[in-house]
Design an enzyme around this catalytic site. Structure first.
Site, PDB file in Angstrom:
ATOM      1  N   GLU A  82      50.039  43.104  49.905  1.00  0.00           N
ATOM      2  CA  GLU A  82      49.414  42.173  48.855  1.00  0.00           C
ATOM      3  C   GLU A  82      48.490  41.443  49.335  1.00  0.00           C
ATOM      4  O   GLU A  82      47.809  41.404  50.585  1.00  0.00           O
ATOM      5  CB  GLU A  82      50.331  41.343  48.374  1.00  0.00           C
ATOM      6  CG  GLU A  82      50.115  40.536  47.093  1.00  0.00           C
ATOM      7  CD  GLU A  82      51.650  39.784  46.213  1.00  0.00           C
ATOM      8  OE1 GLU A  82      52.324  39.851  46.927  1.00  0.00           O
ATOM      9  OE2 GLU A  82      51.252  39.182  45.300  1.00  0.00           O
ATOM     10  N   HIS A 133      48.309  45.473  46.935  1.00  0.00           N
ATOM     11  CA  HIS A 133      49.144  45.063  45.942  1.00  0.00           C
ATOM     12  C   HIS A 133      48.513  43.873  44.914  1.00  0.00           C
ATOM     13  O   HIS A 133      48.167  42.882  45.592  1.00  0.00           O
ATOM     14  CB  HIS A 133      50.448  44.556  46.166  1.00  0.00           C
ATOM     15  CG  HIS A 133      51.562  44.101  45.338  1.00  0.00           C
ATOM     16  ND1 HIS A 133      52.396  44.979  44.613  1.00  0.00           N
ATOM     17  CD2 HIS A 133      51.707  42.914  44.868  1.00  0.00           C
ATOM     18  CE1 HIS A 133      52.940  44.437  43.570  1.00  0.00           C
ATOM     19  NE2 HIS A 133      52.856  42.943  43.897  1.00  0.00           N
ATOM     20  N   ASP A 163      49.855  38.667  41.870  1.00  0.00           N
ATOM     21  CA  ASP A 163      50.526  38.156  40.545  1.00  0.00           C
ATOM     22  C   ASP A 163      49.611  37.150  39.955  1.00  0.00           C
ATOM     23  O   ASP A 163      48.710  36.737  40.512  1.00  0.00           O
ATOM     24  CB  ASP A 163      51.879  37.806  40.885  1.00  0.00           C
ATOM     25  CG  ASP A 163      51.873  36.366  41.768  1.00  0.00           C
ATOM     26  OD1 ASP A 163      51.089  36.440  42.801  1.00  0.00           O
ATOM     27  OD2 ASP A 163      52.748  35.368  41.361  1.00  0.00           O
ATOM     28  N   ASP A 223      49.619  51.125  53.325  1.00  0.00           N
ATOM     29  CA  ASP A 223      48.535  51.011  52.140  1.00  0.00           C
ATOM     30  C   ASP A 223      49.003  51.632  50.782  1.00  0.00           C
ATOM     31  O   ASP A 223      48.420  52.679  50.516  1.00  0.00           O
ATOM     32  CB  ASP A 223      47.272  51.597  52.649  1.00  0.00           C
ATOM     33  CG  ASP A 223      45.941  51.296  51.785  1.00  0.00           C
ATOM     34  OD1 ASP A 223      46.159  50.562  50.816  1.00  0.00           O
ATOM     35  OD2 ASP A 223      44.942  51.867  51.953  1.00  0.00           O
TER      36      ASP A 223
HETATM   37  O1  9MR Z   1      53.422  34.552  51.272  1.00  0.00           O
HETATM   38  C1  9MR Z   1      54.642  34.206  51.066  1.00  0.00           C
HETATM   39  C2  9MR Z   1      55.691  34.402  52.400  1.00  0.00           C
HETATM   40  O2  9MR Z   1      55.511  33.700  53.271  1.00  0.00           O
HETATM   41  C3  9MR Z   1      57.233  34.554  51.558  1.00  0.00           C
HETATM   42  O3  9MR Z   1      57.859  35.106  52.519  1.00  0.00           O
HETATM   43  C4  9MR Z   1      57.192  35.340  50.261  1.00  0.00           C
HETATM   44  C5  9MR Z   1      58.712  35.673  49.945  1.00  0.00           C
HETATM   45  O4  9MR Z   1      59.203  34.521  49.385  1.00  0.00           O
HETATM   46  O5  9MR Z   1      56.476  35.064  49.257  1.00  0.00           O
HETATM   47  C6  9MR Z   1      55.003  35.165  49.710  1.00  0.00           C
HETATM   48  O6  9MR Z   1      54.273  34.313  48.885  1.00  0.00           O
HETATM   49  C7  9MR Z   1      54.225  35.100  47.453  1.00  0.00           C
HETATM   50  C8  9MR Z   1      54.520  34.158  46.386  1.00  0.00           C
HETATM   51  O7  9MR Z   1      55.693  34.093  46.506  1.00  0.00           O
HETATM   52  C9  9MR Z   1      54.230  34.794  45.089  1.00  0.00           C
HETATM   53  N1  9MR Z   1      52.746  35.291  44.911  1.00  0.00           N
HETATM   54  C10 9MR Z   1      52.607  36.226  46.097  1.00  0.00           C
HETATM   55  C11 9MR Z   1      52.710  35.598  47.462  1.00  0.00           C
HETATM   56  C12 9MR Z   1      52.318  36.731  48.545  1.00  0.00           C
HETATM   57  O8  9MR Z   1      53.087  37.681  48.684  1.00  0.00           O
END
Ligand code: 9MR
Length: 555
Positions: free
Chosen positions: A533, A477, A164, A524
């Site tokens: 991601e 992602h 993102d 994937d």
């Molecule tokens: O890495 C984060 C993970 O530990 C959490 O469980 C998850 C859900 O809250 O979010 C991950 O972080 C994401 C972030 O909130 C937004 N940008 C992408 C991050 C990686 O997926």
């Protein structure tokens, strides 16, 4: 396909340094004789027999270890076992991980916010850039007397967090520290590198130029009125799958939190220490960072328990964390090392706990590691021994898990979290601290195994770094990779990896995970933000571990 089927020989697809411990996993329910064959002339250079097989719980598969022991001569090899497909070819190469460290660091450049990526540095991935972030709105949750809601501030640059386009202080904390630690621990490795970023060739190592891109943004996230730090800079909702220049939604800074203030304080104190060595290139910066760190610390003292609460109109990542002793301990440790003031040492003693493998929400160990790096700055010999024993103790426990694992990896079922590949690499980072404190070969070998796991010695047979290995993620992602019209994803990114909780299943209609077993639960597909991601906090330990193994492994 075949690659994911049981009954394979699994090995690090980037191969090994001549001095690396070289292990392969043979998926078999009995011991097997194997041979190592040199590519080109077909000569058998090694015969051996695997150890006894045992079932590895995260994949419910039998694994027997092939130890390639004395294989040291540079070349390209395969393992052969009767009745099984040969292993992937793998090199033994004195620079096996240097290019990987470079690529993993270059990935941060590709995720720069507020920058055009020009063809000279980004090649086919060049684009005009977006998110200038020079007119960012103070969200109602972040309003203060000096900056009421609706005030516009400027907070440009920084890295996009992940797939993102938002920027989060908490996650920037551990990420930026890990890159600074990589430099602080292995300066000789990084001084020589040319990443092909716009700053390459100046008098500053590229890793510090790249980290500065994010540090400048972080500095702008502090309210000069009170020292508090905004939790994130974000849209209200995640963007669609478009390039940055097409993502033009209004941006906000949201809520000041204690975690943001403390992570900021820890990083700025660390950066002040590191950039002090480059005063000529960064005039006044070290002093400015020290003042910023101290102001954030004071804010946190006055607001010790402000957890992040996602406002109703905000729907992007939360990085919420209500357990703050580890953030206090980390910031106190870094501020103590910077200032020598005993109050910070006392705060560290009050908040520190037994070290654990770090993650964005569990950062106390980062403080322990910095303390171990600077023993002469500790109050006395007792403190020095305590710090070394704490860090070394965690490394020893992980080494025990590695030794006992049928797959020879410290990863156990609960470690397969969102971003499990980074868990594997943060385990490696801790193991490497153990080795740096007391050079026991098994610590280094265990760390090597963690990298092996991420680079292909896993039950999926995938090297999880885009563009680095024989079977690599194709559909991460990651908005730029999804929207740029180029088939290959942006290179150098670590996929989050298997995550049996599959929180994205509802957003992946018609696409099924192959398995719900911890180590096999990976997709994937661009829809899979919970397993495929990429994220800056996952790439940072990849940089660290690749550089460390390249630098520390004896010839
Ligand atoms: O890495 C984060 C993970 O530990 C959490 O469980 C998850 C859900 O809250 O979010 C991950 O972080 C994401 C972030 O909130 C937004 N940008 C992408 C991050 C990686 O997926």
């Amino acid at each position: 396909g075949d690659a994911a089927a049981a009954g394979q020989i699994r090995i690090n697809q980037l191969g090994f340094l001549p001095g690396s411990r070289k292990l392969a996993v043979v998926e078999s329910d009995r011991s097997r004789e194997f041979e190592v064959v040199r590519e080109g002339d077909g000569q058998v250079v090694l015969h051996g027999e695997t150890g006894a097989p045992a079932s590895w719980e995260p994949a419910a598969r039998d694994a027997a270890i092939a130890d390639l022991g004395a294989l040291e001569a540079p070349g390209r090899y395969r393992i052969r076992i009767e009745g099984m497909p040969p292993s992937d070819p793998f090199p033994v190469d004195a620079q096996a991980y240097a290019g990987l460290a470079d690529a993993a660091l270059k990935a941060f450049y590709f995720n720069r916010s507020g920058s055009a990526l020009d063809p000279a540095h980004a090649g086919a991935y060049a684009h005009t850039g977006g998110h200038p972030d020079t007119e960012v709105e103070i969200h109602a949750s972040a309003a203060s007397p000096g900056r009421p809601a609706g005030t516009l501030i400027s907070a440009p640059r920084g890295w996009y967090d992940a797939g993102d386009y938002n920027k989060y202080i908490v996650n920037s904390g551990i990420t930026t520290w890990t890159l600074l630690a990589a430099y602080e621990h292995f300066p000789a490795f990084f001084r020589g590198r040319d990443l092909g970023i716009p700053e390459s060739g100046d008098a500053v190592p590229d890793i510090l130029d790249e980290a500065w891109w994010n540090l400048e943004w972080m500095l702008a996230m502090q309210d000069p009125g009170d020292g508090g730090v905004y939790h994130k800079l974000t849209n209200l909702r995640f963007d669609g799958e478009v390039m940055p220049e097409q993502a033009t939604e209004r941006r906000y800074v949201v809520q000041k939190t204690t975690a943001a203030a403390l992570d900021f304080a820890a990083v700025m104190a660390t950066a002040s220490r590191v950039y002090a060595g480059y005063e000529a290139q960064f005039p006044g910066v070290a002093a400015r960072m020290r003042a910023a760190a101290e102001a954030a610390w004071r804010w946190a003292q006055a607001h010790p328990d402000v957890a992040y609460r996602q406002p109703d109109d905000v729907h992007t990542g939360a990085y919420g964390d209500a357990k703050l002793d580890d953030e206090f301990a980390w910031a106190a440790a870094e501020l103590y090392l910077l200032t020598g003031e005993s109050g910070y040492w006392q705060a560290f003693e009050r908040h520190a706990a037994v070290p654990t493998v770090p993650s964005w929400s569990d950062v106390g160990t980062l403080g322990w590691i910095s303390l171990a790096q600077h023993p002469h700055r500790l109050p006395d010999a007792t403190a020095r021994e305590r710090v070394a024993a704490a860090v070394g103790g965690l490394a020893a426990r992980l080494t025990g898990r590695w030794q006992a694992s049928p797959w020879r990896v410290a990863m156990q079922p609960p470690d397969f979290v969102w971003g499990s590949n980074a868990m594997a690499l943060n385990q490696a980072m801790v193991l490497l601290q153990g080795y740096r404190l007391a050079p026991r070969r098994e610590y280094l070998d265990a760390a090597q195994s963690q990298l092996d796991y991420v680079l292909g010695r896993n039950p999926l047979g995938v090297s999880f770094v885009t563009g680095h290995g024989l079977r690599t993620p194709q559909h991460i992602h990651h908005r730029p990779s999804q929207a740029d019209g180029i088939a290959a994803p942006v290179p150098g990114w670590l996929s989050g990896g298997p995550n049996p909780r599959q929180q994205d299943a509802g957003d992946c209609p018609g696409v099924a995970y192959p398995s719900s077993l911890p180590a096999l639960s990976w997709l994937d597909h661009g829809c899979s933000y919970a397993s495929n991601e990429i994220a800056i906090n996952w790439n940072a330990p990849l940089v660290y571990v690749a550089a460390a193994l390249q630098q520390l492994t004896p010839l």
